[in-house]
Design an enzyme around this catalytic site. Structure first.
Site, PDB file in Angstrom:
ATOM      1  N   CYS A  44      56.730  26.935  39.034  1.00  0.00           N
ATOM      2  CA  CYS A  44      56.105  28.244  38.857  1.00  0.00           C
ATOM      3  C   CYS A  44      55.327  28.332  37.547  1.00  0.00           C
ATOM      4  O   CYS A  44      54.174  28.740  37.525  1.00  0.00           O
ATOM      5  CB  CYS A  44      57.149  29.353  38.923  1.00  0.00           C
ATOM      6  SG  CYS A  44      56.436  31.007  38.803  1.00  0.00           S
ATOM      7  N   CYS A  49      52.774  29.317  40.294  1.00  0.00           N
ATOM      8  CA  CYS A  49      52.420  30.739  40.251  1.00  0.00           C
ATOM      9  C   CYS A  49      51.615  31.147  39.024  1.00  0.00           C
ATOM     10  O   CYS A  49      50.592  31.830  39.145  1.00  0.00           O
ATOM     11  CB  CYS A  49      53.686  31.604  40.288  1.00  0.00           C
ATOM     12  SG  CYS A  49      55.063  30.940  41.214  1.00  0.00           S
ATOM     13  N   LYS A  52      48.147  29.345  38.532  1.00  0.00           N
ATOM     14  CA  LYS A  52      47.339  29.770  39.675  1.00  0.00           C
ATOM     15  C   LYS A  52      46.834  31.190  39.476  1.00  0.00           C
ATOM     16  O   LYS A  52      45.658  31.485  39.744  1.00  0.00           O
ATOM     17  CB  LYS A  52      48.162  29.699  40.953  1.00  0.00           C
ATOM     18  CG  LYS A  52      47.472  30.262  42.178  1.00  0.00           C
ATOM     19  CD  LYS A  52      48.476  30.652  43.242  1.00  0.00           C
ATOM     20  CE  LYS A  52      49.306  31.853  42.797  1.00  0.00           C
ATOM     21  NZ  LYS A  52      50.375  32.193  43.757  1.00  0.00           N
ATOM     22  N   TYR A 185      49.451  30.134  52.227  1.00  0.00           N
ATOM     23  CA  TYR A 185      49.024  30.941  51.080  1.00  0.00           C
ATOM     24  C   TYR A 185      48.402  30.108  49.975  1.00  0.00           C
ATOM     25  O   TYR A 185      47.455  30.543  49.315  1.00  0.00           O
ATOM     26  CB  TYR A 185      50.184  31.791  50.551  1.00  0.00           C
ATOM     27  CG  TYR A 185      51.269  31.038  49.832  1.00  0.00           C
ATOM     28  CD1 TYR A 185      51.243  30.919  48.456  1.00  0.00           C
ATOM     29  CD2 TYR A 185      52.333  30.462  50.517  1.00  0.00           C
ATOM     30  CE1 TYR A 185      52.235  30.225  47.772  1.00  0.00           C
ATOM     31  CE2 TYR A 185      53.331  29.775  49.850  1.00  0.00           C
ATOM     32  CZ  TYR A 185      53.278  29.661  48.481  1.00  0.00           C
ATOM     33  OH  TYR A 185      54.258  28.972  47.818  1.00  0.00           O
ATOM     34  N   GLU A 189      44.648  30.838  48.734  1.00  0.00           N
ATOM     35  CA  GLU A 189      44.467  31.231  47.332  1.00  0.00           C
ATOM     36  C   GLU A 189      43.467  30.320  46.628  1.00  0.00           C
ATOM     37  O   GLU A 189      42.564  30.790  45.916  1.00  0.00           O
ATOM     38  CB  GLU A 189      45.813  31.208  46.609  1.00  0.00           C
ATOM     39  CG  GLU A 189      46.726  32.346  47.036  1.00  0.00           C
ATOM     40  CD  GLU A 189      48.137  32.239  46.486  1.00  0.00           C
ATOM     41  OE1 GLU A 189      48.846  33.248  46.464  1.00  0.00           O
ATOM     42  OE2 GLU A 189      48.535  31.116  46.071  1.00  0.00           O
ATOM     43  N   HIS A 444      45.741  61.137  44.291  1.00  0.00           N
ATOM     44  CA  HIS A 444      44.339  61.094  44.707  1.00  0.00           C
ATOM     45  C   HIS A 444      43.412  61.063  43.493  1.00  0.00           C
ATOM     46  O   HIS A 444      43.681  61.736  42.500  1.00  0.00           O
ATOM     47  CB  HIS A 444      44.029  62.336  45.560  1.00  0.00           C
ATOM     48  CG  HIS A 444      42.627  62.377  46.075  1.00  0.00           C
ATOM     49  ND1 HIS A 444      42.195  61.580  47.121  1.00  0.00           N
ATOM     50  CD2 HIS A 444      41.553  63.099  45.678  1.00  0.00           C
ATOM     51  CE1 HIS A 444      40.926  61.833  47.361  1.00  0.00           C
ATOM     52  NE2 HIS A 444      40.501  62.745  46.494  1.00  0.00           N
ATOM     53  N   GLU A 449      47.330  56.059  48.360  1.00  0.00           N
ATOM     54  CA  GLU A 449      47.659  57.324  49.023  1.00  0.00           C
ATOM     55  C   GLU A 449      47.625  57.200  50.539  1.00  0.00           C
ATOM     56  O   GLU A 449      48.281  57.971  51.259  1.00  0.00           O
ATOM     57  CB  GLU A 449      46.718  58.443  48.569  1.00  0.00           C
ATOM     58  CG  GLU A 449      45.271  58.291  49.011  1.00  0.00           C
ATOM     59  CD  GLU A 449      44.391  59.426  48.489  1.00  0.00           C
ATOM     60  OE1 GLU A 449      44.627  60.577  48.886  1.00  0.00           O
ATOM     61  OE2 GLU A 449      43.496  59.133  47.665  1.00  0.00           O
TER      62      GLU A 449
END
Length: 466
Positions: A44, A49, A52, A185, A189, A444, A449
């Site tokens: 990682c 991770c 990356k 993934y 990515e 908002h 939302e």
């Protein structure tokens, strides 16, 4: 600690899971050592991770500049310096690795540099980088946390010319053309990373669509969106061979097409890193997939040996490995048996646009929920793109168990999806109902939302009898 052993606990692998288990156990008063053959921090921090994500953020700037022009900004002469970025990235990774090592020291953990090989159920041999023997260490208990490694098809002619994600972090120069093989993934990515940095990018996947295992609406939506970013997606085919030419690498595909690129990267999966660990000698069994076999409490088939993280191939996520480490410590050293709950674990794909999901896909819900499933889905252009003329769309989808009205799945494709899904995961984990989501007042104007204002039911049905 029994006087028979050098340590109460010996951890093999100083990644996120191994480090957490070692620190907690040492802080609890036990004598602990960790062996690491590469650099402290594991996949990682060093080659996964974290670097990356730095690359993703660097590559997103080009898209941000395009959007900025719609808001009146001008950036003439903007350019990207790959060597400078790599140098800066490596400095930061070294800093983070140093923090991990320092934290081990502060907790009283002995850090052993070298490859640990099990000689029996209580003994490890530390090998030097040159293959020579360094020392023999004994421990009452052993924890294996060696993670995984990228996989390449060794029987593919010319595969020696291809790289994996690990080499992609250290390319000496940015290629002009790249082909990435894979649809998971990591492949998606890196396709976004290289395309964002101006590289002519092709994504090749043998399946019918990318991100196998994700919700079908997410897969279809993302495939369309990444093509809008200039990525060429080829589905339903794979390599027949890779040939070195005077001008690059010739990718010969099974569909009869040839594509020449400067770099070929395989992101076709990862496998547990178990080779040469001496598992059989210590009585540690593997699963059919080559992962270390463990029970719900991470104990292997050897009574005094445990394993956590990607090497067990349960749920290969860094935060999960850390939670497994905590559960191991509570079970073994605090007389508080804990088994990590893998239900409703959120995850993100840092594609461009990114994906955030938690809970069940629509298909999974229709097979696991006892009755009908309600689906709420929306696609819209985010406010951010209104000035730019972009036709990029966000997808948001709620999957609801019609009987209990609990929201059992949330799927988002769009800007800030990973940030949104972390908070949505709390609601899914808590078992909140659609009515409770609806009762939450919207913020908002935001994209998020939409998650609490979805009212129109997209579909409802029962699991088919077949």
């Amino acid at each position: 600690m029994s006087e028979t052993y050098d340590y109460d606990l010996f951890v093999i692998g100083a990644g996120s899971g191994g480090v957490r288990a070692a620190r907690l156990t040492a802080l609890g008063g036990k004598r602990v050592a960790v062996a690491e053959e590469f650099r402290v921090g594991g996949t990682c921090v060093i080659r996964g991770c974290v670097p990356k994500k730095f690359m993703v953020m660097a590559s997103e700037v080009s898209h941000a500049l395009e959007i900025a022009e719609g808001y009146g900004w001008s950036f003439e002469g903007a350019s990207f310096d790959w060597p400078k970025f790599i140098q800066t990235k490596d400095v930061e990774i070294a800093r983070l690795s140093g923090i991990y090592a320092a934290n081990l020291g502060k907790a009283g953990v002995d850090l052993v540099h070298g490859r640990a090989v099990l000689k029996d159920a209580h003994t490890v041999e530390i090998l030097k980088k040159d293959g020579g023997r360094d020392r023999i260490i004994t421990a009452e208990k052993i924890l294996i946390a060696t993670g995984g490694r990228p996989w390449k098809p060794d029987d593919l002619p010319g595969v020696e010319h291809a790289i994996t994600s690990e080499e992609a972090f250290h390319l000496p120069e940015l290629p002009k053309r790249i082909l990435i093989a894979g649809g998971g993934y990591i492949a998606v990515e890196f396709a976004g990373i290289f395309a964002g940095l101006g590289v002519e990018t092709t994504l090749l996947y043998r399946g019918p669509n990318i991100l196998r295992g994700f919700d079908d609406d997410v897969r279809a939506h993302l495939a369309g969106e990444i093509e809008k970013r200039g990525i060429k997606v080829i589905l339903g085919s794979r390599h027949a061979s890779i040939e070195q030419t005077e001008t690059g690498l010739l990718n010969r595909l099974e569909n009869g097409h040839d594509i020449e690129t400067d770099v070929v990267m395989f992101a076709t999966g990862r496998v547990p890193y178990v080779q040469g660990l001496g598992l059989e000698t210590a009585g540690v069994a593997l699963t059919e997939n080559g992962a270390i076999k463990v029970d719900g409490f991470s104990r292997t088939t050897a009574d005094n040996i445990w394993a956590i993280g990607d090497v067990t191939d349960r749920m290969n996520l860094t935060p999960v490995a850390i939670r497994e480490a905590v559960a191991f410590h509570e079970t073994v050293y605090r007389d508080n048996p804990q088994a990590f709950d893998y239900d409703a674990v959120a995850t993100a794909v840092f594609s461009q646009p990114p994906v955030g999901v938690v809970g069940l896909t629509e298909s999974e819900a229709r097979h696991s929920c006892p009755g009908a499933v309600d689906v709420y889905l929306t696609r819209f252009r985010p406010m951010k793109y209104a000035f730019t003329g972009s036709d990029e769309r966000v997808l948001m989808k709620l999957v609801v168990d019609a009987a209990s009205q609990k929201v059992v799945g949330v799927h988002i494709v769009g800007p800030e999806a990973p940030e949104m899904i972390q908070l949505a995961a709390i609601a899914v984990k808590a078992g909140l109902t659609k009515a409770q989501w609806d009762a939450t007042c919207a913020v908002h104007p935001t994209m998020a939302e939409e998650l609490v204002t979805l009212k129109e039911k997209q579909a409802s049905g029962h699991v088919s009898a077949g």
